[in-house]
Design a protein around this motif. Sequence first.
Motif, mmCIF file in Angstrom:
data_model
loop_
_atom_site.group_PDB
_atom_site.id
_atom_site.type_symbol
_atom_site.label_atom_id
_atom_site.label_comp_id
_atom_site.label_asym_id
_atom_site.label_seq_id
_atom_site.Cartn_x
_atom_site.Cartn_y
_atom_site.Cartn_z
ATOM 1 N N ILE A 1 1.621 -0.901 -13.171
ATOM 2 C CA ILE A 1 2.822 -1.479 -12.582
ATOM 3 C C ILE A 1 3.503 -0.387 -11.763
ATOM 4 O O ILE A 1 3.138 0.791 -11.863
ATOM 5 C CB ILE A 1 3.805 -2.039 -13.641
ATOM 6 C CG1 ILE A 1 4.319 -0.932 -14.582
ATOM 7 C CG2 ILE A 1 3.161 -3.165 -14.435
ATOM 8 C CD1 ILE A 1 5.414 -1.394 -15.538
ATOM 9 N N LEU A 2 4.494 -0.772 -10.973
ATOM 10 C CA LEU A 2 5.277 0.205 -10.228
ATOM 11 C C LEU A 2 5.930 1.143 -11.236
ATOM 12 O O LEU A 2 6.617 0.703 -12.157
ATOM 13 C CB LEU A 2 6.333 -0.502 -9.376
ATOM 14 C CG LEU A 2 7.138 0.376 -8.428
ATOM 15 C CD1 LEU A 2 6.235 1.012 -7.357
ATOM 16 C CD2 LEU A 2 8.233 -0.447 -7.763
ATOM 17 N N ARG B 1 0.860 -1.183 0.000
ATOM 18 C CA ARG B 1 0.000 0.000 0.000
ATOM 19 C C ARG B 1 0.898 1.237 0.000
ATOM 20 O O ARG B 1 1.865 1.315 0.761
ATOM 21 C CB ARG B 1 -0.864 -0.048 1.259
ATOM 22 C CG ARG B 1 -1.661 1.192 1.550
ATOM 23 C CD ARG B 1 -2.496 0.925 2.816
ATOM 24 N NE ARG B 1 -2.855 2.139 3.499
ATOM 25 C CZ ARG B 1 -3.944 2.867 3.235
ATOM 26 N NH1 ARG B 1 -4.762 2.489 2.280
ATOM 27 N NH2 ARG B 1 -4.200 3.956 3.930
ATOM 28 N N GLY B 2 0.599 2.191 -0.885
ATOM 29 C CA GLY B 2 1.406 3.395 -0.990
ATOM 30 C C GLY B 2 2.371 3.383 -2.164
ATOM 31 O O GLY B 2 3.034 4.379 -2.426
ATOM 32 N N ALA B 3 2.442 2.278 -2.903
ATOM 33 C CA ALA B 3 3.309 2.222 -4.090
ATOM 34 C C ALA B 3 2.763 3.163 -5.162
ATOM 35 O O ALA B 3 1.559 3.221 -5.396
ATOM 36 C CB ALA B 3 3.392 0.799 -4.620
ATOM 37 N N LEU C 1 4.968 6.776 0.908
ATOM 38 C CA LEU C 1 4.924 6.259 -0.455
ATOM 39 C C LEU C 1 6.162 5.420 -0.747
ATOM 40 O O LEU C 1 7.217 5.624 -0.153
ATOM 41 C CB LEU C 1 4.855 7.417 -1.457
ATOM 42 C CG LEU C 1 3.655 8.354 -1.354
ATOM 43 C CD1 LEU C 1 3.792 9.491 -2.358
ATOM 44 C CD2 LEU C 1 2.364 7.591 -1.564
ATOM 45 N N SER C 2 6.028 4.499 -1.698
ATOM 46 C CA SER C 2 7.192 3.773 -2.203
ATOM 47 C C SER C 2 7.279 4.019 -3.701
ATOM 48 O O SER C 2 6.259 4.114 -4.393
ATOM 49 C CB SER C 2 7.115 2.289 -1.872
ATOM 50 O OG SER C 2 5.964 1.708 -2.414
ATOM 51 N N HIS D 1 12.516 7.245 -9.321
ATOM 52 C CA HIS D 1 11.499 8.191 -8.864
ATOM 53 C C HIS D 1 11.699 8.566 -7.398
ATOM 54 O O HIS D 1 12.194 7.768 -6.601
ATOM 55 C CB HIS D 1 10.091 7.616 -9.022
ATOM 56 C CG HIS D 1 9.499 7.784 -10.375
ATOM 57 N ND1 HIS D 1 9.538 8.966 -11.085
ATOM 58 C CD2 HIS D 1 8.813 6.914 -11.157
ATOM 59 C CE1 HIS D 1 8.920 8.812 -12.242
ATOM 60 N NE2 HIS D 1 8.482 7.576 -12.315
ATOM 61 N N THR D 2 11.303 9.783 -7.085
ATOM 62 C CA THR D 2 11.274 10.304 -5.721
ATOM 63 C C THR D 2 9.967 11.074 -5.570
ATOM 64 O O THR D 2 9.264 11.312 -6.558
ATOM 65 C CB THR D 2 12.447 11.268 -5.462
ATOM 66 O OG1 THR D 2 12.282 12.414 -6.333
ATOM 67 C CG2 THR D 2 13.800 10.618 -5.712
ATOM 68 N N ALA D 3 9.696 11.515 -4.362
ATOM 69 C CA ALA D 3 8.501 12.337 -4.160
ATOM 70 C C ALA D 3 8.544 13.573 -5.053
ATOM 71 O O ALA D 3 7.544 13.953 -5.653
ATOM 72 C CB ALA D 3 8.368 12.725 -2.692
#
Length: 119
Positions: A47-48, A33-35, A91-92, A97-99
């Motif tokens: 997908i991620l 959860r949070g991906a 988040l993941s 990627h980053t925030a």
Amino acid sequence: MAETYTPDNLIAGETRTVCDIVTIASGGTALKRGAVLGKVTATGKLILSASDAVDGSQTPSAILAEDCDPSLADVTNVAVYIKGEFNANALSFGTGHTAASVKDALRDGGIYIKTAVTA
């Protein structure tokens, strides 16, 4: 023995969250959860999201609302958030990627990333 609920602080504001039901494409590892997810253009499956992808999934479009494991097969009927305010610290992210790198793309879709809440 009863389990103890521990909040994950994923939701980070009062903006109403909106969910959708999607299919997560097979491959990779279990997702939490949070991906931060992106949509593969050719299939419509999520997908991620990774910054170096070239299949459309490089653009983040949703946040996973529940754990799932697509390592062996597609996972159908998975809830994702498509609108709301979310805690960057909960988040993941996929490779690259980053925030900061996903913030603008997600905001364009109604997902707002905040850093004021610790996870």
